[in-house]
Design a protein around this motif. Sequence first.
Motif, PDB file in Angstrom:
ATOM      1  N   GLU A   8       0.677  -1.693   0.511  1.00 28.63           N
ATOM      2  CA  GLU A   8      -0.191   0.109   0.115  1.00 28.63           C
ATOM      3  C   GLU A   8       0.762   1.729   0.421  1.00 28.63           C
ATOM      4  O   GLU A   8       0.504   2.446  -1.129  1.00 28.63           O
ATOM      5  N   PHE A   9       1.668   1.189   1.421  1.00 29.43           N
ATOM      6  CA  PHE A   9       2.770   2.626   0.756  1.00 29.43           C
ATOM      7  C   PHE A   9       3.810   2.593  -0.667  1.00 29.43           C
ATOM      8  O   PHE A   9       3.810   3.887  -1.001  1.00 29.43           O
ATOM      9  N   GLU A  10       3.770   1.589  -1.214  1.00 23.71           N
ATOM     10  CA  GLU A  10       4.639   1.733  -2.284  1.00 23.71           C
ATOM     11  C   GLU A  10       3.648   1.993  -3.655  1.00 23.71           C
ATOM     12  O   GLU A  10       3.892   2.811  -4.268  1.00 23.71           O
ATOM     13  N   LEU A  11       2.587   1.853  -3.426  1.00 29.22           N
ATOM     14  CA  LEU A  11       1.349   2.397  -4.439  1.00 29.22           C
ATOM     15  C   LEU A  11       0.921   4.076  -4.036  1.00 29.22           C
ATOM     16  O   LEU A  11       0.544   4.317  -5.167  1.00 29.22           O
ATOM     17  N   PHE A  16       4.174   5.493  -5.517  1.00 32.80           N
ATOM     18  CA  PHE A  16       4.215   5.645  -6.875  1.00 32.80           C
ATOM     19  C   PHE A  16       3.162   6.914  -6.959  1.00 32.80           C
ATOM     20  O   PHE A  16       3.301   7.699  -8.693  1.00 32.80           O
ATOM     21  N   ARG A  17       1.867   7.254  -7.065  1.00 33.02           N
ATOM     22  CA  ARG A  17       0.292   7.873  -7.330  1.00 33.02           C
ATOM     23  C   ARG A  17       1.425   8.755  -6.653  1.00 33.02           C
ATOM     24  O   ARG A  17       0.508   9.675  -7.027  1.00 33.02           O
ATOM     25  N   PHE A  18       1.716   9.292  -5.618  1.00 34.67           N
ATOM     26  CA  PHE A  18       2.109  10.498  -4.834  1.00 34.67           C
ATOM     27  C   PHE A  18       3.434  11.285  -6.467  1.00 34.67           C
ATOM     28  O   PHE A  18       3.621  12.424  -6.882  1.00 34.67           O
ATOM     29  N   SER A  28      17.143  -1.797  -1.419  1.00 34.28           N
ATOM     30  CA  SER A  28      17.111  -3.345  -2.334  1.00 34.28           C
ATOM     31  C   SER A  28      16.883  -3.423  -3.420  1.00 34.28           C
ATOM     32  O   SER A  28      16.467  -4.683  -4.760  1.00 34.28           O
ATOM     33  N   GLY A  29      17.870  -2.227  -4.473  1.00 33.83           N
ATOM     34  CA  GLY A  29      17.455  -2.440  -5.403  1.00 33.83           C
ATOM     35  C   GLY A  29      15.919  -1.804  -5.655  1.00 33.83           C
ATOM     36  O   GLY A  29      15.668  -2.123  -6.919  1.00 33.83           O
ATOM     37  N   HIS A  30      15.277  -1.961  -5.553  1.00 31.51           N
ATOM     38  CA  HIS A  30      13.774  -1.568  -5.084  1.00 31.51           C
ATOM     39  C   HIS A  30      13.281   0.681  -5.040  1.00 31.51           C
ATOM     40  O   HIS A  30      12.146   0.241  -4.290  1.00 31.51           O
ATOM     41  N   GLY A  31      14.363   0.762  -5.143  1.00 32.04           N
ATOM     42  CA  GLY A  31      14.084   2.597  -4.341  1.00 32.04           C
ATOM     43  C   GLY A  31      12.760   3.726  -4.727  1.00 32.04           C
ATOM     44  O   GLY A  31      12.558   4.452  -4.323  1.00 32.04           O
ATOM     45  N   MET A  32      12.672   3.341  -6.566  1.00 32.58           N
ATOM     46  CA  MET A  32      12.020   4.575  -7.347  1.00 32.58           C
ATOM     47  C   MET A  32      10.398   4.417  -6.727  1.00 32.58           C
ATOM     48  O   MET A  32       9.780   5.822  -6.108  1.00 32.58           O
ATOM     49  N   PRO A  33       9.829   3.681  -6.687  1.00 32.93           N
ATOM     50  CA  PRO A  33       8.527   3.429  -5.836  1.00 32.93           C
ATOM     51  C   PRO A  33       9.119   2.977  -4.160  1.00 32.93           C
ATOM     52  O   PRO A  33       7.136   3.364  -3.306  1.00 32.93           O
TER      53      PRO A  33
END
Length: 520
Positions: free
Chosen positions: A102-105, A108-110, A451-456
């Motif tokens: 949910e936080f990553e979504l 992303f929307r932000f 861990s390679g997943h910083g953009m979202p």
Amino acid sequence: MSQGDGQAGFPSLNATKPYWLKEPSPILLSHRTTPELPATADVVVVGSGITGAFASYFLKNSWAKDERVVMLEAREACSGATGRNGGHCQPQVYASVPAVAEFELQTFRFLRDLVKDNAIPCDWVSLTGVHAFLTQDIFDLAVMAVEDLEKHHPSLAEQVEVVFPSPGAVLSPAQKENLAALRVPSVKGAIVQKSAASLWPYKLVTWVLEGLLESFAGKGFNLQTNTPVTALHKMESGSEYPWLLKTHRGSIAAKKVLLATNGYTSNLLPEFRDLIVPVRGQVSALLPPSPPGKTMGQKRSISEDPVKLQHSYGIVANNPTGGSRDDYLVQRPLPGGELIFGGGRSQARGLAIGEWRDDKIEESVARFLRGNLSPPLDLQPQTEEEWLPGLDDEEAGESGNAVEREELSASFEWTGVMGFSRDHHAWVGHVPENLGGGGRDGGLYICAGYSGHGMPTAALSARAVVEQMGGAVEGFGVTLPKELVLSGDRVRRTREEVDTIQQQGEKGWAAVFPELLERV
């Protein structure tokens, strides 16, 4: 060079050149807001990637608007992991803890709305993400994860769809696609994620930094590039400026410090060397394959009729002998259409764990990236519309035949340093004294370990740490998941219960998502 879990060194002085830095910002290039390093600051932000940029953005637009914020960058602005990644922004919905998904979504929307509302010229393209599974075991695990979401988190389940290999599979009206239509005809199955995007990450960050320099010129935002922090010292108790940061240009004393240093965090905080481990990633910008009718391997020009992809891709497989395949692909907009393809760590020495230098590429990984994209991905045209106008029928030839493996030409090949978190979640918050901090009000914070997943993840993680540092940030509300909060209890549990990064790498892909295994 370090191998295995251990302490990171300093950022390399002669780093490889990534595709994203080929058009550097003339405003930010070698920028120093003041000729000399300030002697003191209210807040020092170390690092100018997506975390540091958005932390500064939230600082100067909230409680620190009248404070002196100094950003220190070891090299050029945004020349670290953000300027070297694969150009993706995609929440990991089905394989994350639901609260983190949910936080990553939200993040992303932000970012999507920020880009749209401000017309940020960073080539943001909203897509669907296709995760293609080459081995049955991991696909079965992913399917179980989606089924679990359908039972317990239906709003998250709406974000994903399973595509099975059966040609006659009945899919939802919204999807109406099979594996062949997704360009992965030979895989065991696929998961389609509705929220994904490709972008030019460097240009997003430079828009933020350029805006800060313009809005707060002479008003408390100071960017100092090519100024690596060589040491971080805690001053005597009761000091107005409890932290001293040393550089080759002198020292700066700060009331509060935020380390937005990701894979390099343990260089300044050795106590984190087993919690945030540097791992070297490698990416290539590949020219799309030759159109049908051309000789296999014949080099094409950058403007010559590339196929158009409608999705971003992840290619996933488990290696029974250790390690895994976790490759990722986006395509740049036409007319160039370069394929930004990253991964191949299974071919790297020691899975590139513990590697903190980005000044060289590993040729074994480079060969893998040039030669292992198509197949499994079908890069031949499926319709005339998938070629740029101007390619006539005779040149197009026949489609649908088996694709011969072709080593593609690379216009750029580069490496970057990721920060792998031992428990797979970023570390966000106040640094306790036993990890190198200064007690409850000691003023040292980190936001790192994606861990390679910083953009979202990074932008709203930065917002959360800014609120911890000094107070609420108005506007877009966010609650940081407990899984990301830095605490002594989390550190203890991680060290007692979670394998090291090296052990996880040897166990393969599934070991990266222990919560998923527990959940399903």
